[in-house]
Design a protein around this motif. Structure first.
Motif, short mmCIF file in Angstrom:
data_model
loop_
_atom_site.label_atom_id
_atom_site.label_comp_id
_atom_site.label_asym_id
_atom_site.label_seq_id
_atom_site.Cartn_x
_atom_site.Cartn_y
_atom_site.Cartn_z
N ASP B 31 3.78 -11.29 -5.44
CA ASP B 31 4.90 -11.52 -6.36
C ASP B 31 4.45 -11.23 -7.79
O ASP B 31 3.26 -11.12 -8.08
N LYS B 119 19.64 4.55 6.38
CA LYS B 119 20.19 3.43 5.57
C LYS B 119 21.71 3.48 5.48
O LYS B 119 22.31 2.65 4.79
N PRO B 153 13.90 -1.95 -4.18
CA PRO B 153 15.08 -2.70 -3.71
C PRO B 153 14.98 -2.94 -2.20
O PRO B 153 14.58 -2.05 -1.45
N GLU B 154 15.37 -4.15 -1.79
CA GLU B 154 15.18 -4.56 -0.41
C GLU B 154 15.83 -3.59 0.58
O GLU B 154 15.31 -3.35 1.66
N ARG B 155 16.96 -3.03 0.17
CA ARG B 155 17.68 -2.14 1.08
C ARG B 155 16.85 -0.88 1.41
O ARG B 155 17.07 -0.22 2.42
N HIS B 157 13.51 -0.98 1.83
CA HIS B 157 12.30 -1.30 2.60
C HIS B 157 12.36 -0.59 3.94
O HIS B 157 13.36 -0.69 4.65
N GLN B 178 7.57 -2.72 2.14
CA GLN B 178 8.27 -3.20 0.94
C GLN B 178 7.68 -2.60 -0.34
O GLN B 178 8.07 -2.97 -1.44
N GLN B 179 6.73 -1.71 -0.17
CA GLN B 179 6.06 -1.15 -1.34
C GLN B 179 6.54 0.27 -1.66
O GLN B 179 7.00 0.99 -0.79
#
Lengths: 329, 247
Positions: B31, B119, B153-155, B157, B178-179
């Motif tokens: 974080d 997505k 952005p999470e979408r 990932h 997530q990176q």
């Protein structure tokens, strides 16, 4: 500028100095020699600074000629070598004159050998060092292994006596000492018992970056993935295969496997020089003990480096009955 | 990337990495607050706050500190660093903002269309989402100048590919879990790549060989072919083309 011409090169010959320090935070591996004391000694024997660049080779050396008189020395282990067919010893310096041919054969009972030439290998500095990092193609000669036909520039070679190491470099013996951590607590008591009590075998899968170990499988109860963090030379990673990997000179700067322990600095060159297939055992010591060992070894090495004996003013290459060179005599 | 789940550990903690390095572990998660503390301590130590330190390596949640045991012993350094942790200001000394121009799609960004399909987004919506985010350089590692970015952005990932590709070009803009990342040297990778930047993250012949460092803030700016070609040529001539945004 004088030049070292490579007529023939073993499979793993690179330019190495003491490494590319201080850039780990930018992802740049320190690289440097697999056996730093041996490179430092080779340089001292020919009158160079210890930090000058020389050649590192694995298993077998190569064939070399020069276009100006130089002194050279080979260290790392016992090595069979000749100048114009006449055997000469490792661990002492010799003259090499234009027209003469230096042949360096097999490394005996070890893996890595070092050739220093007076004046040092004078390839360009890259990020402050001449060390070759093969994975990223940095330093040395175009960042690659050397091959027949390569010409290496040499620095200016001043006058200096021929020197010899009369007492062999002291190598530690016995189990390889490790300091537990940084992820020691990812492994439970049974994993630690296996790690410290069972022998491991030096695997054929080895290079300047890492040394794989065959043997019992070690399981990390907390999992084999961690959030990537920094590595050091000697970090013992354990991936999900359970087969430990010791990171060596050319390691990546960060990694995502748990590190059960770190090989003590004094024992890492010995691990690099351990023959493929040989058995190794680990013994846990405290960080304090490992620091003491390192400081003691630094003093011993400094004394050896400054205590080299002059061979006397003979330029003749003495014939000797053996080609195996000086080992631990 | 799995999060460490070992028995209760109290953070921060300091672990030995042999006889010449130790790791200051600030937490067990990825974080911004953790990264800020890592970078703040790295900056203080790099500025010479403690004697005997050779170099520091800031990573996601921990700081690797290389020291010279002839100048400072590990046990003493541990005490000094624990003291520093107790009274450390958690603000980074200087924050740099860089805008990275990127050309989406194309040969280097070959995963763009497949990712949009996966997505269920249009290509332009995906580009807009990726380019609208505020990223943070969590660490430089793996290869010289390779930037690991947080803030994806999470979408977006997306798991890594099952089979890595053999060669991904320098400058490729990637997604792995997530990176996010910016490649610095060509090499194999299992990440998905959706764009490229003409900027060179690593150039050993440049006065400043590394474009980014841990703690930098990054935003992407979508560019067209014409501008990309123009920037490629400028970079090839050795001209500095990076855009530093006002803080």
């Amino acid at each position: 500028m004088s030049v070292l011409n490579i007529k023939d090169a073993g499979p793993m010959m690179t330019v190495q100095d003491l490494g590319r320090a201080g850039l780990s935070r930018f992802g740049v591996s320190g690289a440097g020699p697999m056996d730093p004391p041996s490179l430092r000694m080779a340089n001292r024997l020919v009158g160079n600074a210890e930090s000058d660049a020389g050649l590192e080779f694995a298993q077998v050396g190569g064939t070399f000629v020069v276009d100006a008189p130089v002194r050279f020395a080979v260290t790392g282990a016992a090595v069979g070598m000749t100048v114009d067919g006449k055997p000469v010893h490792a661990w002492e310096s010799h003259h090499l004159l234009p027209g003469q041919t230096l042949r360096i054969g097999a490394v005996v009972n070890a893996v890595w050998g070092y050739l220093a030439i007076s004046g040092g290998i004078d390839t360009p500095l890259v990020l402050g060092a001449r060390t070759t990092h093969l994975r990223t193609g940095l330093g040395g000669l175009d960042g690659r292994r050397l091959a027949a036909g390569d010409h290496l520039p040499l620095g200016a070679s001043g006058h200096a006596p021929l020197l010899a190491l009369r007492q062999p470099l002291s190598r530690p013996r016995g189990p390889f000492r490790i300091v537990p951590g940084p992820q020691a607590d990812h492994f439970d008591a049974s994993a630690w018992k296996i790690f410290l009590e069972e022998p491991f075998r030096i695997a054929t899968h080895r290079d300047r970056m890492a040394q794989m170990l065959d043997g019992p499988v070690i399981s990390a109860f907390a999992g084999h993935d961690i959030i990537s963090d920094g590595t050091v030379a000697g970090s013992i990673q354990v991936p999900s295969s359970g087969r430990p990997i010791v990171l060596m000179a050319e390691r990546q700067t960060t990694g995502g496997y748990p590190k059960i322990a770190t090989v003590a600095s004094v024992d890492l060159p010995r691990l690099a020089q351990a023959m493929t297939g040989s058995l190794v055992r680990f013994r846990a010591i405290t960080r304090d003990e490992a620091e003491d060992l390192l400081l003691d070894q630094s003093r011993v090495l400094a004394a050896a480096l400054s205590g080299l004996e002059e061979k006397g003013e003979t330029t003749e290459i003495k014939e000797t009955p053996t080609t195996s060179g000086r080992s631990n005599t | 990337m799995a999060v460490m789940t070992n028995a209760p550990a109290h953070f921060p903690r300091i672990a030995a990495c042999g006889d010449s390095a130790l790791a200051v572990e600030f937490s067990d998660r990825i974080d911004e607050a953790t990264s800020a503390r890592v970078v703040a301590m790295a900056d203080r130590l790099a500025a010479g706050a403690v004697a005997g330190i050779r170099e520091v390596v800031p990573t996601y949640r921990s700081l690797l500190v290389h020291y010279d045991p002839a100048l400072v012993r590990g046990r003493d350094l541990t005490v000094q660093l624990m003291d520093m942790l107790e009274c450390q200001a958690e603000t980074e000394s200087t924050v740099r903002h860089i805008i990275v121009p990127v050309l989406y799609g194309g040969e280097t960004g070959a995963d763009l269309d497949a990712l949009a399909e996966l997505k269920e987004m249009t290509r332009s919506d995906l580009i807009a989402l990726h380019a609208s985010a505020h990223y943070r350089v969590y660490m430089i590692g793996f290869a010289p100048g390779f930037a690991y970015l947080g803030g994806l952005p999470e979408r977006l990932h997306t798991p890594r590919l099952a089979v890595p590709r053999q060669r991904i070009e320098a400058g490729a803009i990637g997604i792995g879990g997530q990176q996010a990342s910016i490649n610095s040297v060509p090499g194999p990778s299992g990440w998905r790549f959706i764009a490229r930047t003409p900027l060179k993250l690593f150039d050993p012949s440049r006065k400043e060989p590394f474009l980014l460092r841990a703690g930098d803030r990054v935003r992407f700016r979508a560019i067209e072919e014409t501008e990309a070609a123009h920037l490629d040529a400028a970079v090839a001539r050795g001209e500095p083309v990076e855009e530093w945004a006002a803080t």
